[in-house]
Design a protein around this motif. Structure first.
Motif, PDB file in Angstrom:
ATOM      1  N   SER A 266      25.273   7.912  -4.861  1.00 58.95           N
ATOM      2  CA  SER A 266      24.588   6.779  -5.488  1.00 58.95           C
ATOM      3  C   SER A 266      23.999   7.089  -6.862  1.00 58.95           C
ATOM      4  O   SER A 266      23.420   6.205  -7.467  1.00 58.95           O
ATOM      5  CB  SER A 266      23.463   6.290  -4.579  1.00 58.95           C
ATOM      6  N   THR A 267      24.113   8.298  -7.332  1.00 62.10           N
ATOM      7  CA  THR A 267      23.544   8.779  -8.605  1.00 62.10           C
ATOM      8  C   THR A 267      22.021   8.720  -8.638  1.00 62.10           C
ATOM      9  O   THR A 267      21.420   8.798  -9.702  1.00 62.10           O
ATOM     10  CB  THR A 267      24.102   8.016  -9.837  1.00 62.10           C
ATOM     11  N   ARG A 268      21.383   8.604  -7.494  1.00 66.76           N
ATOM     12  CA  ARG A 268      19.920   8.616  -7.445  1.00 66.76           C
ATOM     13  C   ARG A 268      19.438  10.065  -7.480  1.00 66.76           C
ATOM     14  O   ARG A 268      20.100  10.969  -7.002  1.00 66.76           O
ATOM     15  CB  ARG A 268      19.405   7.961  -6.164  1.00 66.76           C
ATOM     16  N   GLY A 269      18.235  10.261  -7.996  1.00 60.84           N
ATOM     17  CA  GLY A 269      17.593  11.564  -7.896  1.00 60.84           C
ATOM     18  C   GLY A 269      16.894  11.650  -6.551  1.00 60.84           C
ATOM     19  O   GLY A 269      16.394  10.656  -6.033  1.00 60.84           O
ATOM     20  N   VAL A 270      16.861  12.845  -5.961  1.00 64.30           N
ATOM     21  CA  VAL A 270      16.197  13.054  -4.677  1.00 64.30           C
ATOM     22  C   VAL A 270      15.077  14.070  -4.896  1.00 64.30           C
ATOM     23  O   VAL A 270      15.342  15.223  -5.231  1.00 64.30           O
ATOM     24  CB  VAL A 270      17.185  13.558  -3.600  1.00 64.30           C
ATOM     25  N   LEU A 271      13.832  13.625  -4.734  1.00 60.22           N
ATOM     26  CA  LEU A 271      12.692  14.515  -4.935  1.00 60.22           C
ATOM     27  C   LEU A 271      12.474  15.347  -3.677  1.00 60.22           C
ATOM     28  O   LEU A 271      12.276  14.803  -2.597  1.00 60.22           O
ATOM     29  CB  LEU A 271      11.431  13.712  -5.243  1.00 60.22           C
TER      30      LEU A 271
ATOM     31  N   PHE B 258       0.837  -1.178   0.000  1.00 60.74           N
ATOM     32  CA  PHE B 258       0.000   0.000   0.000  1.00 60.74           C
ATOM     33  C   PHE B 258       0.879   1.237   0.000  1.00 60.74           C
ATOM     34  O   PHE B 258       1.813   1.350   0.784  1.00 60.74           O
ATOM     35  CB  PHE B 258      -0.924   0.037   1.224  1.00 60.74           C
ATOM     36  N   ALA B 259       0.584   2.177  -0.873  1.00 61.36           N
ATOM     37  CA  ALA B 259       1.380   3.388  -0.996  1.00 61.36           C
ATOM     38  C   ALA B 259       0.731   4.531  -0.229  1.00 61.36           C
ATOM     39  O   ALA B 259      -0.491   4.648  -0.193  1.00 61.36           O
ATOM     40  CB  ALA B 259       1.529   3.778  -2.466  1.00 61.36           C
ATOM     41  N   LYS B 260       1.572   5.384   0.360  1.00 59.00           N
ATOM     42  CA  LYS B 260       1.096   6.621   0.959  1.00 59.00           C
ATOM     43  C   LYS B 260       0.833   7.575  -0.198  1.00 59.00           C
ATOM     44  O   LYS B 260       1.665   7.722  -1.095  1.00 59.00           O
ATOM     45  CB  LYS B 260       2.154   7.198   1.893  1.00 59.00           C
ATOM     46  N   GLN B 261      -0.315   8.239  -0.190  1.00 61.86           N
ATOM     47  CA  GLN B 261      -0.676   9.148  -1.271  1.00 61.86           C
ATOM     48  C   GLN B 261      -0.857  10.552  -0.729  1.00 61.86           C
ATOM     49  O   GLN B 261      -1.459  10.733   0.316  1.00 61.86           O
ATOM     50  CB  GLN B 261      -1.992   8.717  -1.915  1.00 61.86           C
ATOM     51  N   PHE B 262      -0.329  11.536  -1.455  1.00 62.43           N
ATOM     52  CA  PHE B 262      -0.534  12.928  -1.070  1.00 62.43           C
ATOM     53  C   PHE B 262      -0.269  13.831  -2.264  1.00 62.43           C
ATOM     54  O   PHE B 262       0.359  13.428  -3.239  1.00 62.43           O
ATOM     55  CB  PHE B 262       0.357  13.313   0.123  1.00 62.43           C
ATOM     56  N   THR B 263      -0.762  15.056  -2.192  1.00 59.18           N
ATOM     57  CA  THR B 263      -0.524  16.055  -3.224  1.00 59.18           C
ATOM     58  C   THR B 263       0.573  16.975  -2.730  1.00 59.18           C
ATOM     59  O   THR B 263       0.575  17.380  -1.572  1.00 59.18           O
ATOM     60  CB  THR B 263      -1.805  16.855  -3.505  1.00 59.18           C
ATOM     61  N   ALA B 264       1.506  17.313  -3.608  1.00 65.80           N
ATOM     62  CA  ALA B 264       2.641  18.144  -3.214  1.00 65.80           C
ATOM     63  C   ALA B 264       3.128  18.949  -4.408  1.00 65.80           C
ATOM     64  O   ALA B 264       2.733  18.698  -5.547  1.00 65.80           O
ATOM     65  CB  ALA B 264       3.774  17.270  -2.676  1.00 65.80           C
ATOM     66  N   THR B 265       3.986  19.916  -4.120  1.00 56.62           N
ATOM     67  CA  THR B 265       4.669  20.677  -5.163  1.00 56.62           C
ATOM     68  C   THR B 265       6.093  20.162  -5.233  1.00 56.62           C
ATOM     69  O   THR B 265       6.781  20.091  -4.215  1.00 56.62           O
ATOM     70  CB  THR B 265       4.668  22.182  -4.828  1.00 56.62           C
ATOM     71  N   LEU B 266       6.526  19.805  -6.421  1.00 54.89           N
ATOM     72  CA  LEU B 266       7.890  19.316  -6.614  1.00 54.89           C
ATOM     73  C   LEU B 266       8.809  20.527  -6.732  1.00 54.89           C
ATOM     74  O   LEU B 266       8.686  21.322  -7.659  1.00 54.89           O
ATOM     75  CB  LEU B 266       7.957  18.442  -7.865  1.00 54.89           C
ATOM     76  N   LEU B 267       9.724  20.686  -5.777  1.00 54.65           N
ATOM     77  CA  LEU B 267      10.599  21.857  -5.722  1.00 54.65           C
ATOM     78  C   LEU B 267      11.908  21.657  -6.470  1.00 54.65           C
ATOM     79  O   LEU B 267      12.400  22.579  -7.117  1.00 54.65           O
ATOM     80  CB  LEU B 267      10.892  22.224  -4.264  1.00 54.65           C
ATOM     81  N   ASP B 268      12.495  20.476  -6.364  1.00 51.83           N
ATOM     82  CA  ASP B 268      13.807  20.248  -6.963  1.00 51.83           C
ATOM     83  C   ASP B 268      14.071  18.744  -7.060  1.00 51.83           C
ATOM     84  O   ASP B 268      13.470  17.959  -6.322  1.00 51.83           O
ATOM     85  CB  ASP B 268      14.891  20.913  -6.110  1.00 51.83           C
ATOM     86  N   VAL B 269      14.982  18.375  -7.960  1.00 55.48           N
ATOM     87  CA  VAL B 269      15.407  16.980  -8.096  1.00 55.48           C
ATOM     88  C   VAL B 269      16.926  16.965  -8.239  1.00 55.48           C
ATOM     89  O   VAL B 269      17.464  16.771  -9.327  1.00 55.48           O
ATOM     90  CB  VAL B 269      14.741  16.287  -9.302  1.00 55.48           C
TER      91      VAL B 269
END
Length: 103
Positions: free
Chosen positions: A45-50, A28-39
């Protein structure tokens, strides 16, 4: 043919979507509405961080994407960067760590 009349009495309680209060069963995923500020890219690790701000104005815990080394991971990071600015619907699913099966 007879039609059923109006329902009488109380309805049985509906089953809850989640287990105990505040805990979600696996899958089950947690769901919410948000504004994406930066990635930004995580150097180690070369991962993107939301970086997300929720509807109440608070910063959410950062969400890490797949590794950016393979083509599919890089595509996820680029897609996320294309969504910076507008409000987005977030489905956060925490995966268990292979090194610690309790998490």
């Amino acid at each position: 043919m007879d039609r059923p009349g109006p329902r009488t009495g109380r309805q049985p309680p509906r089953p809850r979507a989640h287990g105990r209060a505040g805990r979600r069963p696996a899958g089950f995923a947690k769901q919410f509405t948000a504004t994406l500020l930066d990635v930004p890219a995580e150097a180690s690790s070369t991962r993107g961080v939301l970086v997300l701000r929720n509807a109440s104005g608070e910063l959410e815990q950062p969400i890490r994407t797949d590794r950016g080394d393979p083509e599919a991971g890089r595509a996820v990071i680029e897609r996320a960067r294309a969504l910076i600015g507008p409000r987005v619907r977030v489905y956060r699913l925490n995966e268990r760590m292979a090194s610690n099966p309790k998490l």
